[in-house]
Design a protein around this motif. Structure first.
Motif, PDB file in Angstrom:
ATOM      1  N   GLU A   1       0.832  -1.205   0.000  1.00 26.41           N
ATOM      2  CA  GLU A   1       0.000   0.000   0.000  1.00 26.41           C
ATOM      3  C   GLU A   1       0.875   1.267   0.000  1.00 26.41           C
ATOM      4  O   GLU A   1       0.665   2.195  -0.803  1.00 26.41           O
ATOM      5  CB  GLU A   1      -0.893  -0.016   1.251  1.00 26.41           C
TER       6      GLU A   1
ATOM      7  N   ARG B   1       1.568   4.320  -2.872  1.00 29.02           N
ATOM      8  CA  ARG B   1       1.357   5.755  -2.551  1.00 29.02           C
ATOM      9  C   ARG B   1       2.672   6.523  -2.489  1.00 29.02           C
ATOM     10  O   ARG B   1       2.720   7.649  -2.019  1.00 29.02           O
ATOM     11  CB  ARG B   1       0.669   5.868  -1.185  1.00 29.02           C
TER      12      ARG B   1
ATOM     13  N   ASN C   1       4.918   6.259  -0.418  1.00 31.14           N
ATOM     14  CA  ASN C   1       5.290   6.579   0.974  1.00 31.14           C
ATOM     15  C   ASN C   1       6.430   5.639   1.382  1.00 31.14           C
ATOM     16  O   ASN C   1       6.245   4.680   2.125  1.00 31.14           O
ATOM     17  CB  ASN C   1       4.060   6.407   1.877  1.00 31.14           C
TER      18      ASN C   1
END
Lengths: 263, 261
Positions: free
Chosen positions: B213, B217, B219
């Motif tokens: 995830e 993103r 991140n």
């Protein structure tokens, strides 16, 4: 260890067990023993002497009931007979203490730790290891481990003690000491011993009687009596009887080997 | 502190700190963007800042890993006992054991997702990889008993139950614990691999899912933070199982004792 002088065993000493025409053929067809006729007399120290593959250990396994004969009979004078077994290696359970190792035969008979304790401590005392009851096998020397193994074999006060080259892996000094201690213990307890060995000198020094065996197939080729009382002192090795019996035993062994070569 | 203690504890700690400092310096000096390579300080900051999300995911992964490991331990040890008692079952089961062992878990995971819920599939994957080392090591231990001791038990007419309890089980203990240590590490790997497969199907909330995830993103600091937590979980499992092994073996087994010099 207290020493007692045992009388010389007579040929007429009562029989403990008799092997009659005993033969053993393994599943792969190897004939380990053939036509073995042998008595074990009560209270004697009997050595089985011979080269590798002559069936000495197979006789011990037959006597211990670990395997059955494929021919012949094994007749015990009493149906119930206690046995002790000492292997070439100490064969101790490394995960538990010396005490628990010696306790094992009694524990398997259903004796609790508390009930078995006096017998276990007595057996350990007899082999000089009473102070090591709580030690683990790996904390002991090779000779001490062997003593624990002997204590375990003696703890049930067996009628017959079976020993399969028990001191072969030890150094000569330790071996001689253990041999002397073993004979002293045997005399004190009045036990019968069947002792497997490769050594002519060891067998003559220790035994009342030596059975010499030949290999392929394993069979008995000579029986030699040593007419000196047990226990014997170190001086016995200098006596003419010792020298003569060593010579005789050695010649019998030599004949057994040469007979093999001609087969 | 003795020279030996310095070598054992201080040296690896120093090496680790030096590596982290080096990493921090490389990032700062070259002004590398966090999206390419975050500095350790930023990873730590993310770990603290995103702790609520990450901790929830950690619990999910840890729970699955532990459930799988417990099931594999009980299942592997029990099946090894059955194998030791009934040789024909071992022979019948052997081809299945080989097939399951040589098939990579990542290739089974999508198939399991067809048949099971994502949570169930992750659990089964983790179980499968942890199960075989425990089974094969324990089976090996149960059949590696000293033959002379077996003879001794037979001579004293020990029942099968006593032979198992007093001889076979203690003999097999070091092998079982070896299998457990391998299985512990593999259970975590199995859970992560299966989570990645499940995550790509849009399910799951374990640490592996957080990595995917966060990656999508961009991140990256959180990816590293999740990775740190996975490593720490693996180290924790290894340390717990090593301590258990030491407790049970240190008095008698060579593997748990320091060599005398």
């Amino acid at each position: 260890m207290s020493l007692m002088v045992a009388p010389i065993l007579q040929v007429t000493a009562p029989r403990l067990v008799r092997l009659e025409e005993v033969g053993k053929t393994f599943a792969n067809g190897t004939v380990a023993l053939t036509g073995v006729d042998m008595d074990v007399r009560r209270g004697e120290f009997l050595s089985l002497l011979g080269p590798s593959g002559c069936g000495k250990s197979t006789i011990l396994r037959l006597l211990a009931g670990l395997t059955g004969p494929t021919h012949g009979w094994i007749n015990w004078s009493e149906q119930e007979h206690e046995l002790g077994f000492v292997f070439q290696e100490p064969t101790l359970m490394p995960w538990t203490s010396v005490f628990s190792n010696v306790w094992l035969p009694l524990r398997l008979k259903g004796q609790s730790r508390a009930v078995a304790k006096p017998a276990v401590m007595e057996a350990l005392e007899k082999v000089g290891l009473a102070g090591f009851a709580n030690a683990y096998p790996r904390e002991l020397s090779g000779g001490m481990k062997m003593r624990v193994s002997i204590a375990r074999a003696l703890v049930t006060r067996p009628a017959l003690l079976l020993m399969d080259e028990p001191f072969a892996a030890l150094d000569e000094i330790t071996r001689n000491k253990l041999n002397d201690d073993l004979v002293a213990l045997k005399c004190e307890l009045g036990a019968t011993v069947v002792f497997v060995t490769h050594s002519v000198y060891e067998s003559v020094y220790l035994s009342d009687r030596i059975v010499v065996m030949a290999p392929r197939p394993g069979r008995i080729v000579a029986e030699i009596e040593i007419e000196a009382p047990l226990p014997r002192a170190e001086d016995f090795r200098l006596e003419p009887l010792y020298v003569e019996r060593c010579r005789e035993t050695s010649a019998a062994l030599h004949r057994a080997m040469s007979h093999e070569a001609t087969l | 502190m003795t020279r030996r203690e310095i070598q054992r504890y201080a040296l690896p700690a120093f090496a680790l700190i030096a590596a982290l400092v080096g990493w921090e310096l490389v990032v700062r000096v070259n002004q590398i963007e966090p999206v390419i390579l975050p500095a350790p300080s930023l990873v730590l900051k993310t770990l603290i800042g995103d702790w609520t999300v990450l901790f929830r995911s950690l619990l999910v992964t840890l729970t699955i890993t532990l459930q799988a490991l417990i099931a594999a331990t009980i299942g592997g040890a029990l099946l090894a006992l059955v194998f030791a008692r009934f040789r024909w079952i071992e022979e019948a089961f052997f081809p299945f054991a080989v097939i399951m062992q040589v098939t990579p878990v990542i290739s089974i995971a999508p198939l399991l997702l067809v048949y099971l819920s994502s949570g169930g599939a992750v659990l089964v994957c983790s179980f499968l990889v942890a199960f075989f080392p425990i089974l094969s090591n324990t089976a090996l231990g149960l059949s590696s008993v000293d033959h002379n001791l077996l003879d001794l038990f037979q001579m004293y007419r020990a029942s099968r139950g006593r032979q198992l309890l007093w001889l076979r089980l203690p003999s097999a203990l070091p092998y079982f614990l070896g299998g457990l240590r391998i299985g512990g590490g593999l259970a975590l790997i199995g859970a992560i691999v299966a989570e990645i497969a499940a995550g790509s199907a849009g399910q799951g909330s374990g640490l592996a899912f957080r990595i995917i995830e966060s990656g999508s993103r961009l991140n990256i600091p959180r990816m590293f933070a999740a990775l740190v937590l996975i490593s720490l979980t693996g180290i924790f499992i290894y340390l717990v199982l090593s301590a258990l092994s030491y407790l049970l073996l240190h008095r008698w087994h060579d593997s748990a004792r320091r060599r005398e010099t």
